[in-house]
Write an enzyme that holds these catalytic residues in place. Structure first.
Site, PDB file in Angstrom:
ATOM      1  N   ASP A   1      -5.318   1.303  10.918  1.00 30.16           N
ATOM      2  CA  ASP A   1      -6.721   1.009  11.188  1.00 30.16           C
ATOM      3  C   ASP A   1      -6.841   0.486  12.623  1.00 30.16           C
ATOM      4  O   ASP A   1      -7.022   1.247  13.558  1.00 30.16           O
ATOM      5  CB  ASP A   1      -7.196   0.004  10.127  1.00 30.16           C
ATOM      6  CG  ASP A   1      -8.682  -0.294  10.204  1.00 30.16           C
ATOM      7  OD1 ASP A   1      -9.386   0.347  10.990  1.00 30.16           O
ATOM      8  OD2 ASP A   1      -9.140  -1.181   9.460  1.00 30.16           O
TER       9      ASP A   1
ATOM     10  N   ASP B   1       0.707   3.240   4.618  1.00 25.58           N
ATOM     11  CA  ASP B   1      -0.384   3.897   3.916  1.00 25.58           C
ATOM     12  C   ASP B   1      -1.507   4.282   4.885  1.00 25.58           C
ATOM     13  O   ASP B   1      -2.006   5.392   4.862  1.00 25.58           O
ATOM     14  CB  ASP B   1      -0.935   3.008   2.788  1.00 25.58           C
ATOM     15  CG  ASP B   1      -1.281   1.596   3.250  1.00 25.58           C
ATOM     16  OD1 ASP B   1      -1.034   1.250   4.425  1.00 25.58           O
ATOM     17  OD2 ASP B   1      -1.799   0.819   2.421  1.00 25.58           O
TER      18      ASP B   1
ATOM     19  N   ARG C   1      -5.234   0.649  -6.876  1.00 23.44           N
ATOM     20  CA  ARG C   1      -4.037   1.304  -6.330  1.00 23.44           C
ATOM     21  C   ARG C   1      -3.588   2.460  -7.219  1.00 23.44           C
ATOM     22  O   ARG C   1      -2.933   3.380  -6.773  1.00 23.44           O
ATOM     23  CB  ARG C   1      -2.874   0.308  -6.230  1.00 23.44           C
ATOM     24  CG  ARG C   1      -3.104  -0.823  -5.256  1.00 23.44           C
ATOM     25  CD  ARG C   1      -1.794  -1.563  -5.039  1.00 23.44           C
ATOM     26  NE  ARG C   1      -1.970  -2.867  -4.420  1.00 23.44           N
ATOM     27  CZ  ARG C   1      -2.071  -3.076  -3.104  1.00 23.44           C
ATOM     28  NH1 ARG C   1      -2.027  -2.056  -2.284  1.00 23.44           N
ATOM     29  NH2 ARG C   1      -2.215  -4.293  -2.627  1.00 23.44           N
TER      30      ARG C   1
ATOM     31  N   GLY D   1       0.766  -1.248   0.000  1.00 22.20           N
ATOM     32  CA  GLY D   1       0.000   0.000   0.000  1.00 22.20           C
ATOM     33  C   GLY D   1       0.794   1.295   0.000  1.00 22.20           C
ATOM     34  O   GLY D   1       0.348   2.298  -0.543  1.00 22.20           O
TER      35      GLY D   1
ATOM     36  N   LYS E   1      -7.421   5.922  10.561  1.00 22.36           N
ATOM     37  CA  LYS E   1      -8.869   5.802  10.779  1.00 22.36           C
ATOM     38  C   LYS E   1      -9.169   6.104  12.234  1.00 22.36           C
ATOM     39  O   LYS E   1      -8.578   5.521  13.133  1.00 22.36           O
ATOM     40  CB  LYS E   1      -9.331   4.380  10.434  1.00 22.36           C
ATOM     41  CG  LYS E   1      -9.502   4.176   8.941  1.00 22.36           C
ATOM     42  CD  LYS E   1     -10.231   2.878   8.654  1.00 22.36           C
ATOM     43  CE  LYS E   1     -10.068   2.537   7.182  1.00 22.36           C
ATOM     44  NZ  LYS E   1     -10.556   1.184   6.868  1.00 22.36           N
TER      45      LYS E   1
ATOM     46  N   ASP F   1      -5.624  -0.529  -1.902  1.00 21.21           N
ATOM     47  CA  ASP F   1      -6.356  -1.439  -2.786  1.00 21.21           C
ATOM     48  C   ASP F   1      -7.626  -1.981  -2.148  1.00 21.21           C
ATOM     49  O   ASP F   1      -7.809  -1.948  -0.931  1.00 21.21           O
ATOM     50  CB  ASP F   1      -5.482  -2.638  -3.130  1.00 21.21           C
ATOM     51  CG  ASP F   1      -5.367  -3.605  -1.950  1.00 21.21           C
ATOM     52  OD1 ASP F   1      -4.960  -3.151  -0.858  1.00 21.21           O
ATOM     53  OD2 ASP F   1      -5.712  -4.790  -2.105  1.00 21.21           O
TER      54      ASP F   1
ATOM     55  N   PHE G   1     -13.980   2.134   4.314  1.00 22.99           N
ATOM     56  CA  PHE G   1     -12.934   1.511   3.504  1.00 22.99           C
ATOM     57  C   PHE G   1     -12.566   2.418   2.339  1.00 22.99           C
ATOM     58  O   PHE G   1     -13.437   2.884   1.605  1.00 22.99           O
ATOM     59  CB  PHE G   1     -13.392   0.148   2.989  1.00 22.99           C
ATOM     60  CG  PHE G   1     -12.233  -0.704   2.573  1.00 22.99           C
ATOM     61  CD1 PHE G   1     -11.525  -1.449   3.506  1.00 22.99           C
ATOM     62  CD2 PHE G   1     -11.832  -0.743   1.242  1.00 22.99           C
ATOM     63  CE1 PHE G   1     -10.436  -2.220   3.130  1.00 22.99           C
ATOM     64  CE2 PHE G   1     -10.736  -1.515   0.856  1.00 22.99           C
ATOM     65  CZ  PHE G   1     -10.047  -2.256   1.801  1.00 22.99           C
TER      66      PHE G   1
END
Ligand code: IMP
Ligand code: MG
Length: 181
Positions: A110, A107, A172, A51, A138, A166, A159
């Site tokens: 979460d 990237d 991506r 990512g 997040k 991705d 998401f």
């Protein structure tokens, strides 16, 4: 603007969360801050594959200091939108990081499990310093205690795809970041 096919031609159905222009501006700001903090040093930036590859490549080109680049590859998502919680190392870094300043480039954070996993992986190698930069964070999804030294954008717990991120290995290559419903 872009004429390449994406979202199978149904791009207008998806909502842009962060535009290309916003990304460019924020990456420049992060690079300036990182350059100031590491002035006179030559950190190793470790990109977390897959990512982070676009964020990393944009970030290093804005840095005003020397740096080295390496990669690790870990996986937690088995192709879906929900983390399995089981993190595996798919590619180890090659650099000698002991005594070096290491900056891990992610990237998105979460649950925080990946950051925690990486912290353990690198602490064992005794770097001079260990810091984390994540383009996205997040809000309110953490299940472990973790810290980031630099964050690009706080985002809602939806998401997202694009700019390296991705869904099922696709999207991506999009220039903006989109919410995927
Ligand atoms: P964590 O371990 O739960 O913090 O998850 C972090 C990793 O999961 C990131 O490095 C991404 O690879 C992936 N991930 C988490 N949220 C998203 C998302 O919204 N889109 C794409 N990948 C995500
Ligand atoms: Mg990642």
């Amino acid at each position: 603007m872009s004429d390449k096919p994406c979202f199978n031609g149904e791009k207008e159905k998806y909502k842009i969360l962060i535009s290309q222009q916003q990304l460019e501006r924020r990456v420049k700001e992060l690079a300036r801050q990182i350059s100031d903090d590491y002035r006179g040093k030559c950190p190793i930036l470790i990109g977390v594959l897959n990512g982070a590859f676009i964020f990393l490549s944009d970030l290093i080109r804005e840095l005003e200091i020397d740096c080295e680049v390496d990669f690790v590859k870990i996986s937690s998502y088995g192709g879906g939108r929900v983390s399995t919680g089981q993190i595996k190392t798919k590619k180890q870094f090659d650099s000698h990081v002991d005594g070096r300043h290491v900056l891990i480039v992610e990237d998105i954070a979460d649950s925080g499990r990946s950051i925690k996993f990486l912290e353990k992986m690198f602490e064992d190698s005794q770097p001079a310093s260990l810091k984390f930069v994540s383009l996205l964070l997040k809000e309110g999804n953490a299940v472990v205690d973790f810290k980031l030294d630099y964050v690009g954008f706080m985002i809602p717990t939806q998401f997202v795809v694009g700019y390296g991120l991705d869904f099922d290995q696709k999207y991506r290559n999009l220039r903006d970041i989109y919410i995927l419903d």
